[in-house]
Design a protein around this motif. Structure first.
Motif, PDB file in Angstrom:
ATOM      1  N   LYS A  74       0.823  -0.838  -0.075  1.00 49.73           N
ATOM      2  CA  LYS A  74      -0.453  -0.046   0.046  1.00 49.73           C
ATOM      3  C   LYS A  74       0.610   1.524   0.370  1.00 49.73           C
ATOM      4  O   LYS A  74       0.522   1.925  -0.438  1.00 49.73           O
ATOM      5  N   ILE A  75       2.342   1.114   0.941  1.00 50.87           N
ATOM      6  CA  ILE A  75       2.616   2.259   0.918  1.00 50.87           C
ATOM      7  C   ILE A  75       3.319   2.471  -0.211  1.00 50.87           C
ATOM      8  O   ILE A  75       3.837   3.352  -1.037  1.00 50.87           O
ATOM      9  N   TRP A  76       4.270   1.424  -0.667  1.00 50.15           N
ATOM     10  CA  TRP A  76       4.661   1.632  -2.292  1.00 50.15           C
ATOM     11  C   TRP A  76       3.889   1.800  -3.338  1.00 50.15           C
ATOM     12  O   TRP A  76       3.959   3.209  -4.109  1.00 50.15           O
ATOM     13  N   GLN A  77       2.512   1.775  -3.290  1.00 48.34           N
ATOM     14  CA  GLN A  77       1.843   2.191  -4.959  1.00 48.34           C
ATOM     15  C   GLN A  77       1.181   3.558  -4.343  1.00 48.34           C
ATOM     16  O   GLN A  77       0.972   4.515  -5.132  1.00 48.34           O
ATOM     17  N   ARG A  78       1.388   3.898  -2.890  1.00 44.75           N
ATOM     18  CA  ARG A  78       1.542   4.960  -2.978  1.00 44.75           C
ATOM     19  C   ARG A  78       2.523   6.129  -3.430  1.00 44.75           C
ATOM     20  O   ARG A  78       2.543   7.540  -3.756  1.00 44.75           O
ATOM     21  N   ASP A  79       2.981   6.007  -3.246  1.00 45.30           N
ATOM     22  CA  ASP A  79       4.978   6.564  -2.879  1.00 45.30           C
ATOM     23  C   ASP A  79       5.926   5.995  -4.736  1.00 45.30           C
ATOM     24  O   ASP A  79       6.801   6.753  -5.134  1.00 45.30           O
ATOM     25  N   ARG A  80       5.042   5.409  -5.713  1.00 46.26           N
ATOM     26  CA  ARG A  80       6.104   4.361  -6.196  1.00 46.26           C
ATOM     27  C   ARG A  80       6.034   5.893  -7.048  1.00 46.26           C
ATOM     28  O   ARG A  80       8.159   6.068  -7.722  1.00 46.26           O
ATOM     29  N   ASP A  81       5.724   6.045  -7.657  1.00 45.56           N
ATOM     30  CA  ASP A  81       5.840   7.655  -8.793  1.00 45.56           C
ATOM     31  C   ASP A  81       6.830   8.412  -8.175  1.00 45.56           C
ATOM     32  O   ASP A  81       7.473   8.310  -9.165  1.00 45.56           O
ATOM     33  N   ASN A  82       6.785   8.728  -7.305  1.00 44.87           N
ATOM     34  CA  ASN A  82       7.575   9.702  -6.120  1.00 44.87           C
ATOM     35  C   ASN A  82       9.400   9.536  -6.044  1.00 44.87           C
ATOM     36  O   ASN A  82      10.424   9.967  -6.444  1.00 44.87           O
ATOM     37  N   VAL A  83       9.030   7.874  -5.838  1.00 46.13           N
ATOM     38  CA  VAL A  83      10.160   7.491  -5.837  1.00 46.13           C
ATOM     39  C   VAL A  83      10.801   7.297  -7.302  1.00 46.13           C
ATOM     40  O   VAL A  83      12.000   6.963  -6.831  1.00 46.13           O
ATOM     41  N   LEU A  84      10.214   6.876  -7.238  1.00 49.82           N
ATOM     42  CA  LEU A  84      11.302   6.391  -9.108  1.00 49.82           C
ATOM     43  C   LEU A  84      11.477   7.594 -10.102  1.00 49.82           C
ATOM     44  O   LEU A  84      12.348   7.623 -10.432  1.00 49.82           O
TER      45      LEU A  84
END
Length: 119
Positions: A8-18
């Protein structure tokens, strides 16, 4: 933290992190069909294909054009393949998995517990 919570955290932050990972961005931009190198490859393939009928010792005009189209497409495919080798030997998916694993190691489920010094 469970895998489900992390997902859930990854889906929320994925675009920003990548968006902050240089290797991932370089690979994704290399895939872009609007890059100058891709246009040069496409124009080169079209030029090779369109000039080929003049050099083929075949009487059939239709066959000349079919072979020219096939040759032009082959030049484009080989050019794109060579270009992809220069971008990276890894795919965007491989880099994303690595970034995700690094992110998993940095994500904390909450503030650290307060520990009182016992004297």
């Amino acid at each position: 933290m469970t895998d489900e919570e992390f997902e859930k955290i990854w889906q929320r932050d994925r675009d920003n992190v990548l968006s902050h990972d240089d290797e991932y961005q370089r690979i994704v931009k290399g895939y872009s069909s609007g890059s100058a190198v891709n246009w040069i490859i496409i124009i080169g393939g079209a030029a090779a294909g369109s000039s080929l009928p003049d050099f083929l010792p075949i009487e059939s005009t239709a066959l000349k054009w079919v072979l020219s189209i096939v040759a032009g497409i082959a030049v484009i495919i080989v050019g794109m393949w060579i270009h992809s080798l220069f971008i990276s030997k890894r795919t965007a998916e491989d880099v994303e998995k690595e970034v995700k694993e690094r992110y998993r190691n940095t994500v904390h489920p909450g503030p650290p517990e307060r520990r009182e010094n016992k004297k």
